[in-house]
Design a protein around this motif. Structure first.
Motif, mmCIF file in Angstrom:
data_model
loop_
_atom_site.group_PDB
_atom_site.id
_atom_site.type_symbol
_atom_site.label_atom_id
_atom_site.label_comp_id
_atom_site.label_asym_id
_atom_site.label_seq_id
_atom_site.Cartn_x
_atom_site.Cartn_y
_atom_site.Cartn_z
ATOM 1 N N ILE A 127 -32.455 -19.449 74.622
ATOM 2 C CA ILE A 127 -31.625 -18.352 75.134
ATOM 3 C C ILE A 127 -30.332 -18.849 75.781
ATOM 4 C CG2 ILE A 127 -33.025 -18.172 77.281
ATOM 5 C CD1 ILE A 127 -31.346 -15.228 75.492
ATOM 6 N N GLN A 128 -30.398 -19.995 76.449
ATOM 7 C CA GLN A 128 -29.197 -20.484 77.138
ATOM 8 C C GLN A 128 -28.085 -20.884 76.165
ATOM 9 O OE1 GLN A 128 -32.199 -21.861 77.303
ATOM 10 N NE2 GLN A 128 -31.976 -23.852 76.328
ATOM 11 N N ASP A 129 -28.434 -21.076 74.887
ATOM 12 C CA ASP A 129 -27.431 -21.483 73.891
ATOM 13 C C ASP A 129 -26.782 -20.280 73.196
ATOM 14 O OD1 ASP A 129 -28.396 -24.019 74.447
ATOM 15 O OD2 ASP A 129 -29.830 -23.950 72.774
ATOM 16 N N ILE A 130 -27.206 -19.078 73.531
ATOM 17 C CA ILE A 130 -26.743 -17.911 72.763
ATOM 18 C C ILE A 130 -25.706 -17.113 73.539
ATOM 19 C CG2 ILE A 130 -27.525 -15.952 71.376
ATOM 20 C CD1 ILE A 130 -30.395 -16.808 71.975
ATOM 21 N N ASP A 131 -24.627 -16.749 72.825
ATOM 22 C CA ASP A 131 -23.670 -15.816 73.404
ATOM 23 C C ASP A 131 -24.049 -14.424 72.901
ATOM 24 O OD1 ASP A 131 -21.612 -14.283 74.230
ATOM 25 O OD2 ASP A 131 -20.052 -15.319 73.086
ATOM 26 N N LEU A 132 -24.817 -13.720 73.695
ATOM 27 C CA LEU A 132 -25.342 -12.425 73.259
ATOM 28 C C LEU A 132 -24.241 -11.409 72.986
ATOM 29 C CD1 LEU A 132 -28.401 -12.063 75.665
ATOM 30 C CD2 LEU A 132 -28.471 -12.432 73.199
ATOM 31 N N THR A 133 -23.104 -11.597 73.665
ATOM 32 C CA THR A 133 -22.045 -10.595 73.541
ATOM 33 C C THR A 133 -21.394 -10.602 72.142
ATOM 34 O OG1 THR A 133 -20.427 -12.124 74.452
ATOM 35 C CG2 THR A 133 -21.526 -10.649 76.010
ATOM 36 N N LYS A 134 -21.644 -11.640 71.351
ATOM 37 C CA LYS A 134 -21.022 -11.656 70.011
ATOM 38 C C LYS A 134 -21.851 -10.877 68.980
ATOM 39 C CE LYS A 134 -22.631 -15.981 67.996
ATOM 40 N NZ LYS A 134 -22.416 -17.355 67.708
ATOM 41 N N TYR A 135 -22.958 -10.309 69.416
ATOM 42 C CA TYR A 135 -23.817 -9.546 68.488
ATOM 43 C C TYR A 135 -23.709 -8.036 68.716
ATOM 44 C CZ TYR A 135 -25.792 -14.033 67.325
ATOM 45 O OH TYR A 135 -25.934 -15.326 66.900
ATOM 46 N N ASP A 136 -23.732 -7.301 67.623
ATOM 47 C CA ASP A 136 -23.725 -5.833 67.716
ATOM 48 C C ASP A 136 -25.099 -5.327 68.142
ATOM 49 O OD1 ASP A 136 -21.046 -5.502 66.534
ATOM 50 O OD2 ASP A 136 -22.014 -6.366 64.765
ATOM 51 N N LEU A 137 -26.107 -6.059 67.714
ATOM 52 C CA LEU A 137 -27.487 -5.650 67.979
ATOM 53 C C LEU A 137 -28.324 -6.879 68.284
ATOM 54 C CD1 LEU A 137 -28.372 -3.274 65.011
ATOM 55 C CD2 LEU A 137 -29.002 -2.881 67.385
ATOM 56 N N VAL A 138 -29.191 -6.751 69.285
ATOM 57 C CA VAL A 138 -30.085 -7.869 69.610
ATOM 58 C C VAL A 138 -31.530 -7.365 69.529
ATOM 59 C CG1 VAL A 138 -30.756 -9.580 71.339
ATOM 60 C CG2 VAL A 138 -28.355 -8.911 71.132
ATOM 61 N N GLY A 139 -32.335 -8.079 68.751
ATOM 62 C CA GLY A 139 -33.745 -7.713 68.611
ATOM 63 C C GLY A 139 -34.621 -8.652 69.421
ATOM 64 N N PHE A 140 -35.708 -8.115 69.947
ATOM 65 C CA PHE A 140 -36.686 -8.929 70.674
ATOM 66 C C PHE A 140 -38.023 -8.815 69.966
ATOM 67 C CE2 PHE A 140 -33.371 -8.113 73.718
ATOM 68 C CZ PHE A 140 -33.191 -9.375 74.279
ATOM 69 N N ALA A 141 -38.601 -9.970 69.642
ATOM 70 C CA ALA A 141 -39.823 -9.972 68.829
ATOM 71 C C ALA A 141 -40.911 -10.794 69.494
ATOM 72 C CB ALA A 141 -39.504 -10.550 67.445
ATOM 73 N N SER A 142 -42.142 -10.284 69.401
ATOM 74 C CA SER A 142 -43.272 -10.976 70.034
ATOM 75 C C SER A 142 -44.570 -10.410 69.486
ATOM 76 C CB SER A 142 -43.141 -10.752 71.556
ATOM 77 O OG SER A 142 -44.351 -10.716 72.236
ATOM 78 N N GLY A 143 -45.660 -11.138 69.743
ATOM 79 C CA GLY A 143 -46.967 -10.541 69.532
ATOM 80 C C GLY A 143 -47.243 -9.596 70.694
ATOM 81 N N ILE A 144 -48.277 -8.792 70.562
ATOM 82 C CA ILE A 144 -48.699 -7.948 71.686
ATOM 83 C C ILE A 144 -49.871 -8.645 72.378
ATOM 84 C CG2 ILE A 144 -49.832 -5.764 72.313
ATOM 85 C CD1 ILE A 144 -46.877 -5.367 71.719
ATOM 86 N N TYR A 145 -49.722 -8.834 73.671
ATOM 87 C CA TYR A 145 -50.771 -9.486 74.458
ATOM 88 C C TYR A 145 -51.149 -8.536 75.602
ATOM 89 C CZ TYR A 145 -48.155 -13.024 71.935
ATOM 90 O OH TYR A 145 -47.474 -13.701 70.948
ATOM 91 N N PHE A 146 -52.371 -8.060 75.564
ATOM 92 C CA PHE A 146 -52.852 -7.076 76.547
ATOM 93 C C PHE A 146 -51.905 -5.876 76.653
ATOM 94 C CE2 PHE A 146 -54.243 -11.337 78.048
ATOM 95 C CZ PHE A 146 -55.546 -11.221 77.613
ATOM 96 N N GLY A 147 -51.533 -5.371 75.513
ATOM 97 C CA GLY A 147 -50.756 -4.129 75.471
ATOM 98 C C GLY A 147 -49.262 -4.285 75.688
ATOM 99 N N LYS A 148 -48.793 -5.512 75.896
ATOM 100 C CA LYS A 148 -47.365 -5.706 76.189
ATOM 101 C C LYS A 148 -46.766 -6.817 75.335
ATOM 102 C CE LYS A 148 -47.714 -4.457 81.052
ATOM 103 N NZ LYS A 148 -47.708 -4.994 82.407
ATOM 104 N N PHE A 149 -45.435 -6.872 75.318
ATOM 105 C CA PHE A 149 -44.768 -8.031 74.740
ATOM 106 C C PHE A 149 -45.032 -9.222 75.661
ATOM 107 C CE2 PHE A 149 -41.817 -6.530 71.364
ATOM 108 C CZ PHE A 149 -42.208 -5.209 71.367
ATOM 109 N N HIS A 150 -44.799 -10.404 75.159
ATOM 110 C CA HIS A 150 -44.943 -11.606 75.992
ATOM 111 C C HIS A 150 -44.001 -11.508 77.194
ATOM 112 C CE1 HIS A 150 -44.927 -15.777 77.262
ATOM 113 N NE2 HIS A 150 -45.983 -15.963 76.495
ATOM 114 N N LYS A 151 -44.451 -11.995 78.337
ATOM 115 C CA LYS A 151 -43.640 -11.823 79.554
ATOM 116 C C LYS A 151 -42.273 -12.519 79.453
ATOM 117 C CE LYS A 151 -45.726 -15.165 82.868
ATOM 118 N NZ LYS A 151 -45.684 -16.352 82.100
ATOM 119 N N ALA A 152 -42.175 -13.543 78.615
ATOM 120 C CA ALA A 152 -40.880 -14.230 78.431
ATOM 121 C C ALA A 152 -39.820 -13.247 77.915
ATOM 122 C CB ALA A 152 -41.031 -15.393 77.463
ATOM 123 N N ILE A 153 -40.238 -12.298 77.131
ATOM 124 C CA ILE A 153 -39.284 -11.311 76.585
ATOM 125 C C ILE A 153 -38.721 -10.436 77.716
ATOM 126 C CG2 ILE A 153 -39.113 -9.230 75.103
ATOM 127 C CD1 ILE A 153 -39.282 -11.801 73.446
#
Ligand SMILES: Cc1cc2nc3c(=O)[nH]c(=O)nc-3n(C[C@H](O)[C@H](O)[C@H](O)COP(=O)(O)O)c2cc1C
Length: 148
Positions: free
Chosen positions: A34-60
């Motif tokens: 994440i520290q290497d990414i300039d998020l502002t250069k993207y029109d859309l940002v997706g977050f992907a993870s498995g579901i663990y106990f009903g939620k995305f991973h806490k890192a997300i």
């Protein structure tokens, strides 16, 4: 044409990683890059993870909370043993309350051997399968062409 990044974490069977790696028209990053990414250069940002106990991973959630000012249009991608859509609906609602524009989400089943499922050889064997991956590619193609 929208420029899209996906940030993912996949800890159980790499199900989510296999899914997101199947598209080459988006930039894919592991959560710890994440520290290497300039998020502002993207029109859309997706977050992907498995579901663990009903939620995305806490890192997300941590990444989202730490980058709120750089995020606007986001979408979610997840795999889960049950394949329930309710996870996506609930988490989208939660993230909208932070002021984010959660455009949509994609989900499919992912092979699950957690806890008691292990005794029965796991559930959602062979998922994500070719159909899941094909549907994911169509989902991304639509986002690339989406008018924002
Ligand atoms: C600790 C743990 C908790 C899980 N909790 C759920 C759950 O609440 N609901 C569900 O449908 N699947 C659950 N699963 C299954 C995973 O969501 C599924 O296997 C997913 O595809 C894992 O993605 P990954 O391989 O990318 O980590 C859980 C798996 C683990 C290891």
């Amino acid at each position: 044409m929208n420029k899209i990044a996906i940030i993912y974490i996949s800890t159980h069977h790499n199900n989510t990683q296999r899914l997101v790696a199947s598209c080459d028209n988006v930039d894919i990053y592991k959560f710890n890059e994440i520290q290497d990414i300039d998020l502002t250069k993207y029109d859309l940002v997706g977050f992907a993870s498995g579901i663990y106990f009903g939620k995305f991973h806490k890192a997300i959630y941590e990444i989202i909370n730490n980058h709120l000012s750089q995020l606007h249009n986001i979408f979610l991608v997840y795999t889960s043993g049950s394949g329930l859509k309710s996870y996506g609906k609930k988490q989208s609602k939660k993230l909208r309350q932070l002021g984010l524009n959660v455009i949509t989400f994609y989900s499919c089943k992912g092979y699950d051997t957690y806890g008691p499922w292990k005794l029965f050889g796991g559930v959602a064997k062979n998922h994500p399968n070719d159909i899941d991956i094909n549907n994911y590619r169509l989902f991304i193609d639509k986002l690339v062409d989406l008018e924002l």
